[in-house]
Design an enzyme around this catalytic site. Structure first.
Site, mmCIF file in Angstrom:
data_model
loop_
_atom_site.group_PDB
_atom_site.id
_atom_site.type_symbol
_atom_site.label_atom_id
_atom_site.label_comp_id
_atom_site.label_asym_id
_atom_site.label_seq_id
_atom_site.Cartn_x
_atom_site.Cartn_y
_atom_site.Cartn_z
ATOM 1 N N SER A 1 30.665 45.360 54.659
ATOM 2 C CA SER A 1 31.390 45.379 53.448
ATOM 3 C C SER A 1 30.609 45.958 52.273
ATOM 4 C CB SER A 1 32.013 43.872 52.947
ATOM 5 O OG SER A 1 32.384 43.670 51.844
ATOM 6 N N TYR B 1 31.449 35.042 51.577
ATOM 7 C CA TYR B 1 31.874 36.346 52.291
ATOM 8 C C TYR B 1 30.593 37.379 52.201
ATOM 9 C CZ TYR B 1 34.534 40.686 53.198
ATOM 10 O OH TYR B 1 35.077 41.792 53.584
HETATM 11 C C1 GCO Z 1 37.001 41.106 47.029
HETATM 12 C C2 GCO Z 1 37.661 42.117 48.514
HETATM 13 C C3 GCO Z 1 36.364 42.698 49.085
HETATM 14 C C4 GCO Z 1 36.999 43.797 49.925
HETATM 15 C C5 GCO Z 1 35.757 44.494 50.883
HETATM 16 C C6 GCO Z 1 34.934 45.316 49.953
HETATM 17 O O1 GCO Z 1 37.581 40.144 46.967
HETATM 18 O O2 GCO Z 1 35.783 41.567 46.592
HETATM 19 O O3 GCO Z 1 38.353 41.311 48.890
HETATM 20 O O4 GCO Z 1 35.740 41.719 49.657
HETATM 21 O O5 GCO Z 1 37.958 43.373 50.810
HETATM 22 O O6 GCO Z 1 35.134 43.680 51.550
HETATM 23 O O7 GCO Z 1 33.983 45.954 50.485
#
Ligand code: GCO
Length: 264
Positions: A147, A160
């Site tokens: 990501s 995340y």
């Molecule tokens: C967020 C998004 C990101 C994208 C992606 C970006 O809330 O910033 O959901 O997480 O999905 O991962 O690369």
């Protein structure tokens, strides 16, 4: 250069979390390049069956397997069934992922653990059980879906980012340990794509929506099908000497510091 470098005929690809979104888009790309697709999800058999109809409508040979990628026993059993019922897994795409948007100081430890479990631990678990066959056959491809948060922080997505940052290094370490077996392990780092996962922040007039369009040199959100080229490349002979690399497909976000909103 013969186009067969990108030909996946005769290959079997397991794509985790491939009943919708980016996972499905990449799996359809691999299917159209000739691969047989193992569709995985964990929410319901019905969702898998609905997805299988869509794959078949695209002329893709696909089989559905419902299992929880964070449960090692389920993963071990699923890999055994797939390899007995369909065939050896030549390509693994660790795509299944979740996100929880909460400021870190307010985040429950259980939520933090769940995000890391699905986004970082499950690619380890599924790879551990798929790679054994690849090592024996001296051939295989593994792609971990990273990501922007593998490189950049963003408020509210700390768990995340921790997981996706870790996944980048897990990818590099898998390459360090398994490349000698003629297995290529790489990552794809999607930028901001129009999916159900980003729907809450991609609303017309939502400050984050405008921010992303302005922050992305391509000045738009990506379409999930924009990922299939990278998926085919990293699954095919064309990438036989590419290892431990994260291929960012982000419309140029990581290439630039961005620009003020009043600048064209
Ligand atoms: C967020 C998004 C990101 C994208 C992606 C970006 O809330 O910033 O959901 O997480 O999905 O991962 O690369």
């Amino acid at each position: 250069m013969s186009i067969s470098l990108f030909d996946l005929k005769g290959k079997i690809a397991l794509v985790t979390g491939s009943t919708h979104g980016l996972g499905m888009a990449m799996a359809i790309g691999l299917g159209k390049a000739g691969a047989t697709i193992i569709v995985n999800g964990n929410s319901s058999q019905e969702k898998i069956d609905t997805a299988l109809v869509a794959y078949k409508a695209e002329g893709i040979n696909a089989f559905g397997y419902k299992f929880n990628v964070t449960d090692e026993d389920q993963v071990k059993a699923a890999v055994k069934s797939i390899e007995a019922e369909v065939g050896t897994i030549d390509i693994l795409v660790n795509n299944a992922g979740i996100i929880k948007r909460t400021p870190l100081e307010d985040m429950e430890v259980s939520d933090f653990r769940e995000v890391v479990d699905v986004d970082l631990v499950s690619p380890f678990i599924v790879s551990k059980h798929v790679v054994k066959g690849m090592i024996a056959r001296k051939e295989g491809k593994i792609i971990n879906i990273c990501s922007m948060m593998s490189e950049l922080g963003r408020s509210t997505v700390g768990a995340y980012a921790a997981a996706k940052g870790g996944l980048k290094m897990l990818t590099q370490n898998m390459a360090t340990e398994w490349a000698k077996h003629n297995i290529q392990i790489n990552g794809i780092g999607p930028g901001y794509f129009a999916t159900t996962q980003t729907a809450p922040i991609r609303v017309e007039g939502h400050p984050f929506n405008d921010f992303i369009v302005n922050r992305t040199p391509a000045a738009k959100w990506g379409d999930p099908s924009d990922l299939s080229g990278a998926a085919i490349f990293l699954s095919s002979k064309a990438s036989d000497f590419v290892n431990g690399h994260i291929l960012y497909v982000d419309g140029g976000i990581l290439a630039t510091i961005g620009k003020p909103s009043n600048e064209n």
